[in-house]
Design an enzyme around this catalytic site. Structure first.
Site, short mmCIF file in Angstrom:
data_model
loop_
_atom_site.label_atom_id
_atom_site.label_comp_id
_atom_site.label_asym_id
_atom_site.label_seq_id
_atom_site.Cartn_x
_atom_site.Cartn_y
_atom_site.Cartn_z
N ARG A 247 -16.75 15.87 -10.15
CA ARG A 247 -17.44 15.56 -9.55
C ARG A 247 -18.67 15.17 -9.64
O ARG A 247 -19.60 16.07 -9.43
CB ARG A 247 -16.74 16.18 -7.81
CG ARG A 247 -15.91 16.11 -7.58
CD ARG A 247 -15.66 16.73 -5.65
NE ARG A 247 -15.18 17.07 -5.52
CZ ARG A 247 -13.82 18.35 -5.08
NH1 ARG A 247 -14.65 18.93 -5.09
NH2 ARG A 247 -13.37 17.40 -3.72
N HIS B 136 -16.36 20.10 3.10
CA HIS B 136 -17.21 20.57 2.04
C HIS B 136 -17.84 21.68 2.42
O HIS B 136 -17.60 22.69 0.99
CB HIS B 136 -18.41 19.85 1.38
CG HIS B 136 -17.84 18.15 0.48
ND1 HIS B 136 -17.15 18.98 -0.36
CD2 HIS B 136 -17.73 17.33 0.99
CE1 HIS B 136 -16.29 17.78 -0.93
NE2 HIS B 136 -17.06 16.32 0.31
N ASN C 179 -7.88 14.82 0.69
CA ASN C 179 -8.47 15.40 1.24
C ASN C 179 -8.60 13.82 2.02
O ASN C 179 -9.10 14.01 3.68
CB ASN C 179 -10.16 15.90 0.67
CG ASN C 179 -9.99 16.97 0.22
OD1 ASN C 179 -8.70 18.17 0.19
ND2 ASN C 179 -10.92 17.69 -1.18
N ASP C 180 -8.85 13.10 1.39
CA ASP C 180 -9.66 11.65 1.83
C ASP C 180 -8.35 10.94 2.27
O ASP C 180 -8.09 10.53 3.56
CB ASP C 180 -10.61 10.74 1.66
CG ASP C 180 -12.67 10.89 0.82
OD1 ASP C 180 -12.27 11.79 2.48
OD2 ASP C 180 -12.48 11.69 -0.04
N ARG D 258 -12.68 14.07 8.40
CA ARG D 258 -12.51 15.58 7.77
C ARG D 258 -13.47 17.21 7.91
O ARG D 258 -13.51 17.77 7.73
CB ARG D 258 -12.21 15.08 6.31
CG ARG D 258 -13.74 14.94 5.64
CD ARG D 258 -13.17 14.31 4.00
NE ARG D 258 -13.53 15.59 3.20
CZ ARG D 258 -13.54 15.36 1.37
NH1 ARG D 258 -13.55 13.52 1.62
NH2 ARG D 258 -13.77 16.22 1.07
N ARG E 157 -14.44 11.95 -12.68
CA ARG E 157 -14.57 10.82 -11.83
C ARG E 157 -15.64 9.58 -11.89
O ARG E 157 -16.52 10.94 -11.01
CB ARG E 157 -14.13 11.35 -10.23
CG ARG E 157 -14.29 11.06 -9.77
CD ARG E 157 -14.36 11.38 -8.09
NE ARG E 157 -14.64 12.00 -7.33
CZ ARG E 157 -15.08 12.42 -5.88
NH1 ARG E 157 -13.73 12.81 -5.80
NH2 ARG E 157 -15.34 13.97 -6.00
N GLU F 217 -6.54 7.97 -1.98
CA GLU F 217 -7.20 8.86 -1.44
C GLU F 217 -6.98 7.96 -0.01
O GLU F 217 -7.61 7.89 1.42
CB GLU F 217 -8.18 9.56 -1.63
CG GLU F 217 -9.68 8.71 -2.43
CD GLU F 217 -10.78 9.32 -2.85
OE1 GLU F 217 -10.85 10.44 -2.44
OE2 GLU F 217 -11.57 8.56 -3.47
N CYS G 17 -5.70 16.06 -6.71
CA CYS G 17 -6.93 17.30 -6.94
C CYS G 17 -7.42 17.53 -5.63
O CYS G 17 -8.61 17.40 -5.77
CB CYS G 17 -7.54 15.99 -8.03
SG CYS G 17 -8.31 14.95 -7.04
C1 PEP Z 1 -10.43 14.34 -2.01
O1 PEP Z 1 -10.57 13.46 -1.01
O2 PEP Z 1 -9.40 15.04 -2.23
C2 PEP Z 1 -10.64 14.74 -3.33
C3 PEP Z 1 -10.64 15.31 -4.38
O3 PEP Z 1 -12.53 14.17 -3.27
P1 PEP Z 1 -13.35 14.50 -2.63
O4 PEP Z 1 -13.64 15.75 -1.72
O5 PEP Z 1 -14.87 14.73 -3.70
O6 PEP Z 1 -14.30 13.24 -1.17
MG MG Z 2 -12.00 11.98 -2.08
#
Ligand code: PEP
Ligand code: MG
Length: 566
Positions: free
Chosen positions: A293, A192, A441-442, A452, A329, A418, A491
């Protein structure tokens, strides 16, 4: 992930930009004074009490001065913290402990812990102040020790911040007018912290081991696309930084239509964390919101927000995008985004635990109330409201979510892909919902079994990994096989990487959602290729044996990236 060749450190570039500046190191966190530490023989209780009061006043003055120079939410945080530094209850309790023989450092440590616990138990607004008490405690101890205050340093001139990693609370007070680039020795590309650097438009490099040894004041050149930090930059770096300044100005605004050179439309949407973000995204030309989010609206809350509070927050986002698509979401609590009213802090493996959609099992009712708030906010707004659940792993979960949406009167349900199981069963999932959105990302973290947030695993944790690209391909194939050509968006942060965005479009992804800052760069690069070229690049990436080779092969075919410094 790091090498120091001559005068260059290498990490992973997570936000583009070429900039020269001087370095400031983030001070180390303040360590706890030893339990039971007593006053030294040469110090009287009175002297220690005076030292404590002087330190507390110095901390208050420093915070007040910083608040005066800060804006918006950052200013409020600093003002509230400044008040707490000389709070009579806190200081009196500490002086009492000093009189009983405790050292000044230990006394303020313990008295702050009791005050924080008391505030926490009061709940609501008071509970939120507990963090401020613990923050001033660290600052007072640092002042007593004569070491730099914790948190982001202040300076008379802008600087490049170097840290091991940044906590979310640090980034809340990060002022982009002061901090011009961000380098961390740890932290992964999907962390993040990296997401926040991109949102603020700061050039950033993560996982650059060794950079924490650079002395304060060292002059460096940062290349946020290449992931390099060059000490004592020369004429070439000075020229590159000047060229970037011109490019950054020309990339400031997106023209409002995502398309390839031959006119294939790919709506470019924005990821937002609340209404303030949404207003900025609309001003930057986003064609809608691809990811709201919702947990970001309530991260500081100990209790479930009421339906009315939620309606106000969501309505603010919808109002920024009249007539446009907004994908909401549902709460994605857990792992690195704990929400005390939904998640269990004692889980041994939070990333694999009850997070995202799964919290519906342990806290039934929260999801239904959220869906009803979204429906109420959508009612009377002209935004085209879609809704999706995070961390869905099976078609049954998708069916259940779709049923809850139908009950709430929400007609466009979807799920995030994800978890690899969702990518592999996309066809079955799409029988129940209207769209899917790839959270790369996940998806990367779970496909590669690599946290991550860990800088040490940054090389594994990139969406350029062949395994991740295959999962994207399979998700699109699932949609095609399902027959109704239901949209597959992205996304995750992959969508904000202009080279990868081209590959994703070539793989058949229909929309891309990213931080508003990336819209123009992605739009410009996408407009430089035809759909057929994007498909060729996707095939090239898929055929590459490694993430690094896929990235290098695609980038070599997109010279515009080099021209723009992206
Ligand atoms: C992701 O996991 O790619 C995503 C968009 O959600 P977040 O980054 O909020 O976990
Ligand atoms: Mg995610």
């Amino acid at each position: 992930m790091q090498t120091l060749s001559d005068n260059t450190y290498t990490g992973v570039g997570v936000a583009p930009g070429r900039i020269i500046g001087s370095v400031r190191q983030m001070p180390h966190p303040v360590s706890e004074p030893p339990v039971g530490e007593r006053l030294s023989e040469e110090t009287t209780a009175e002297q220690a009490s005076v030292a404590l009061r002087t330190a507390a006043t110095a901390v208050q003055e420093a915070l007040t001065a910083r608040a005066a120079g800060a804006l918006g939410a950052g200013r409020e945080v600093l003002e509230a913290t400044a008040l707490m530094a000389t709070d009579p209850m806190l200081i009196k309790a500490a002086v009492k402990l000093i009189v009983a023989g405790s050292s000044a450092e230990r006394a303020i440590w313990d008295s702050a812990a009791s005050v924080a616990e008391m505030l926490h138990n009061l709940g609501g607004y008071m509970a939120e102040r507990a963090t401020d008490v613990l923050d001033v405690r660290s600052r007072i101890v640092a002042e007593l020790r004569g070491v730099p205050a914790p948190g982001i340093p202040t300076s008379d001139s802008p600087f490049i911040l170097i840290a091991e990693d940044l906590a979310p609370a640090d980034t809340a007070t990060l002022d982009p007018a002061q901090v011009i680039a961000l380098v961390t020795s740890s932290g992964g590309p999907q962390s993040h912290t990296a997401i926040i650097a991109r949102a603020l438009g700061l050039p950033a490099v993560v996982a650059a081991a060794g950079v924490t040894d650079l002395p304060d004041g060292a002059r460096v050149f940062i290349d946020g696309a290449a992931g390099t930090i060059t000490v004592d930059p020369g004429a070439a770096e000075v020229a590159a930084a000047a060229a970037w300044a011109a490019t950054a100005a020309s990339l400031a605004v997106f023209d409002g239509t995502g398309r390839t050179a031959d006119g294939h439309l790919v709506p470019l949407l924005s990821n937002v964390g609340g209404s303030a973000d949404a207003v900025k995204a609309a001003a930057a030309g986003a064609q809608g919101v691809g990811l709201l989010r919702t947990e970001f609206c309530f991260l500081d809350r100990d209790t479930e927000p009421t339906i009315d509070e939620q309606v106000t927050e969501y309505r603010g986002v919808f109002d920024a995008f009249p007539g446009k698509k907004v994908v909401v979401r549902t709460l994605d609590a857990g792992a690195d985004k704990p929400l005390p009213f939904l998640t269990d802090a004692s889980e041994p493996n939070p990333a694999l635990g009850v997070r995202g959609y799964r919290t519906d099992r342990t806290s039934p009712g929260v999801l239904e109330r959220q869906l009803s708030a979204i429906a109420q906010a959508a009612d009377g707004s002209s935004a085209d409201v879609w809704v999706m659940a995070p961390m869905v792993s099976t078609a049954d979960e998708a069916a259940h979510f779709a049923a809850l949406c139908a009950t709430a009167g929400l007609t466009t349900p979807g799920v995030m892909v994800e978890v690899p199981s969702a990518a592999l069963t996309a066809e079955a999932i799409l029988k129940h919902v209207e769209f899917v959105s790839l959270g790369t990302n996940d998806l990367t973290q779970y496909a590669m079994a690599a946290d991550r947030q860990l800088g040490t695993l940054a090389a594994l944790n990139t969406p350029w990994q062949p395994a991740v690209l295959q999962l994207v391909r399979l998700t699109v194939a699932g949609s095609v096989a399902q027959g109704h050509d239901k949209p597959v968006g992205v996304c995750g942060e992959a969508a904000a990487d202009p080279a990868l965005a081209v590959v994703l479009v070539g793989l058949g992804v229909s929309t891309l959602s990213m931080t508003a800052r990336a819209l123009s760069a992605v739009g410009t690069v996408l407009a430089s290729v035809t759909l057929a070229q994007a498909q060729e690049l996707a095939a090239l990436a898929l055929a590459s044996p490694s993430a690094a080779e896929a990235r290098a092969a695609v980038r070599a075919r997109l010279p515009i990236l080099h021209e723009l410094g992206l």
